[in-house]
Enzyme design. Structure first.
Site, mmCIF file in Angstrom:
data_model
loop_
_atom_site.group_PDB
_atom_site.id
_atom_site.type_symbol
_atom_site.label_atom_id
_atom_site.label_comp_id
_atom_site.label_asym_id
_atom_site.label_seq_id
_atom_site.Cartn_x
_atom_site.Cartn_y
_atom_site.Cartn_z
ATOM 1 N N THR A 143 38.389 45.287 43.139
ATOM 2 C CA THR A 143 37.301 46.417 43.730
ATOM 3 C C THR A 143 36.685 46.735 42.340
ATOM 4 O OG1 THR A 143 38.355 47.810 41.735
ATOM 5 C CG2 THR A 143 38.884 48.110 44.852
ATOM 6 N N GLY A 187 36.199 44.929 52.288
ATOM 7 C CA GLY A 187 36.306 45.788 53.881
ATOM 8 C C GLY A 187 36.653 45.232 55.154
ATOM 9 N N SER A 226 46.612 43.776 47.458
ATOM 10 C CA SER A 226 48.285 44.258 46.817
ATOM 11 C C SER A 226 47.681 45.330 46.516
ATOM 12 C CB SER A 226 48.153 43.878 45.402
ATOM 13 O OG SER A 226 48.617 44.254 44.380
ATOM 14 N N ASN A 253 52.913 40.520 42.274
ATOM 15 C CA ASN A 253 51.043 41.185 41.884
ATOM 16 C C ASN A 253 51.819 41.141 40.395
ATOM 17 O OD1 ASN A 253 48.757 42.485 40.975
ATOM 18 N ND2 ASN A 253 48.253 41.518 42.507
ATOM 19 N N LEU A 274 47.123 51.815 38.453
ATOM 20 C CA LEU A 274 49.029 51.107 37.841
ATOM 21 C C LEU A 274 49.939 51.614 38.115
ATOM 22 C CD1 LEU A 274 49.193 48.362 38.166
ATOM 23 C CD2 LEU A 274 47.968 47.558 36.584
ATOM 24 N N ILE A 334 43.694 55.038 40.293
ATOM 25 C CA ILE A 334 44.747 54.811 40.601
ATOM 26 C C ILE A 334 45.940 54.573 39.145
ATOM 27 C CG2 ILE A 334 47.386 54.016 41.363
ATOM 28 C CD1 ILE A 334 45.022 55.976 43.268
ATOM 29 N N CYS A 372 41.641 44.209 37.552
ATOM 30 C CA CYS A 372 41.862 45.832 37.555
ATOM 31 C C CYS A 372 40.589 46.232 37.082
ATOM 32 C CB CYS A 372 43.658 45.947 37.437
ATOM 33 S SG CYS A 372 43.147 48.052 37.873
HETATM 34 O O1 RRO Z 1 46.383 50.377 39.925
HETATM 35 C C1 RRO Z 1 45.117 50.504 40.391
HETATM 36 O O2 RRO Z 1 43.817 51.678 39.718
HETATM 37 C C2 RRO Z 1 43.881 49.613 40.741
HETATM 38 C C3 RRO Z 1 44.432 48.119 40.445
HETATM 39 BR BR1 RRO Z 1 45.707 47.548 39.638
HETATM 40 C C4 RRO Z 1 43.844 47.536 40.973
HETATM 41 O O3 RRO Z 1 44.269 45.652 40.843
HETATM 42 N N1 RRO Z 1 42.620 47.318 41.841
HETATM 43 C C5 RRO Z 1 41.911 48.771 41.534
HETATM 44 O O4 RRO Z 1 40.839 49.434 42.311
HETATM 45 N N2 RRO Z 1 43.000 49.639 41.722
#
Ligand code: RRO
Length: 295
Positions: free
Chosen positions: A192, A244, A17, A99, A73, A71, A130
C-alpha cells in the site's frame, strides 16, 4: 497453467497478503469454499516472530476509490501460527505461501528457517514493505539494506523466497534488482501507498489511530501498473503484480505489464468470491484473442 517458482498453479489469480482470511471463510462457507476456492495459491497474512496486538483504532478509512488501513500487523506470532493456523491452511486445496516480517536480520532468519522446514509451506513471502509498522530496518526502500538481509537468509532454506516490495520508494526497480541479485526467486508489488485521512470536523487531527496508513484499491491501480512494468523490465524472476484489481481486464493489464501472477486484495473485502470472478473473466478474455490484443 502458470509455472511460478516451480509451483504449477491452475490460473494466475492469487490473493494479496492480509486481504482474505481463509480460516474464517472456511468457518463461514464450509466445504463449499474448498470446492470453489477463489485463488490458485493462498498467501497468508504477515506473521512476526512474537505475537503483536496491532495499531490503536480507528484502523480503517474509506477513501474515494480505495481504502486506507493502519492495521499494524496483529498476529499470533510464529509459534501460534505453526500450532493453530498452519494445520488449517495446509488443508486448503491450493499451495500455501506464508508471508513474514522481521525487525532485525536475526528475526527474519528465524522465521525463514522455521517455515523453510515445513513441507506445508510452498513458498515464503518476505514483507519488507508494511507502511504501518516501524521495523528499525528500512529494508524495502533501500536496495543495499535489502541485499544485505537477503544474502543472510537465502542460504537458510531451499523454499522459494518472494520479496514483497514497497511503492513508497523513489526507485522500486533498483530495489527489485537488488532482491534478485541476492537470491530472491520472485518479487511481488505493490504493497500500500502511505497516506493520511483527517477527522471530519476536527481541524488538523488525523483519523487513523496510527496517524498514517496504507492506501489500496482502484485509487492505486495506475501506480501499480507503472511500478510492475518498471520492475518486470528490470528483473528476470517472476513478478506478482497487484494494486486495485477489480476485473479480469485489470488483471490482464498487469499481465501485459509483465506480471506472471496477479493478486486481488481490497476487492475481496467487498466480495470474498471476487478472485473466482476475476479469474473467470480473465480466461474469457484469453479465449477471445482478437479482443485481448486490443486491451
Ligand atoms: O497490517 C498492516 O497494517 C499492513 C501490512 Br503488514 C502490510 O503489509 N500492508 C498494509 O497495508 N497493512
Amino acid at each position: 497453467m502458470p509455472d511460478f517458482c516451480g509451483l504449477e498453479l491452475a490460473h494466475p489469480i492469487v490473493n494479496g497478503s492480509g486481504t482474505f482470511d481463509a480460516i474464517a471463510a472456511r468457518r463461514a462457507f464450509g466445504d463449499e469454499l474448498d470446492a470453489a476456492f477463489p485463488f490458485s495459491a493462498f498467501v497468508s497474512k504477515t506473521i512476526t516472530l512474537a505475537p503483536r496486538e496491532g495499531n490503536p483504532p480507528p484502523r480503517l478509512w474509506e477513501a474515494a476509490g480505495g481504502l486506507l488501513n493502519s492495521i499494524g500487523l496483529p498476529n499470533k506470532g510464529l509459534e501460534g501460527y505453526l500450532a493453530e493456523d498452519l494445520p488449517e491452511l495446509a488443508r486448503l486445496p491450493v499451495p500455501l505461501i506464508t508471508n513474514v516480517m522481521g525487525s532485525t536480520v536475526e528475526e527474519v532468519a528465524a522465521l525463514v528457517e522455521a517455515l523453510g522446514e515445513r513441507e506445508e509451506v510452498a513458498a515464503i513471502e518476505l514483507n519488507v514493505s508494511c507502511p504501518n509498522v516501524r521495523t528499525g530496518l528500512d529494508l524495502g526502500a533501500d536496495a543495499a539494506e535489502l541485499g544485505r538481509v537477503l544474502r543472510a537468509v537465502r542460504p537458510l532454506t531451499a523454499t522459494p523466497l518472494i520479496v514483497k516490495l514497497t511503492p513508497n520508494t523513489a526507485d522500486v526497480a533498483s530495489v527489485a534488482a537488488a532482491a534478485e541479485e541476492a537470491g530472491a526467486d520472485a518479487v511481488s508489488l505493490i504493497n500500500t501507498l502511505r497516506g493520511m485521512a483527517m477527522q471530519p470536523g476536527r481541524a488538523g487531527r488525523p483519523w487513523l489511530g496510527a496517524r498514517t496508513g496504507g492506501l489500496s484499491g482502484p485509487a492505486v491501480r495506475h501506480v501499480a501498473l507503472a511500478q510492475v512494468a518498471a520492475v518486470a523490465s528490470r528483473v528476470a524472476v517472476p513478478v506478482v503484480g497487484m494494486g486495485g484489481v477489480t476485473s479480469g481486464r485489470d488483471a490482464l493489464e498487469l499481465l501485459h505489464a509483465g506480471a506472471t501472477l496477479v493478486a486481488v486484495g481490497t476487492e475481496s473485502f467487498r466480495d470474498p468470491a471476487a478472485g473466482r470472478r476475476i479469474s473467470g473473466e480473465l480466461s474469457e478474455l484469453a479465449a477471445n484473442r482478437p479482443f485481448v490484443s486490443e486491451v
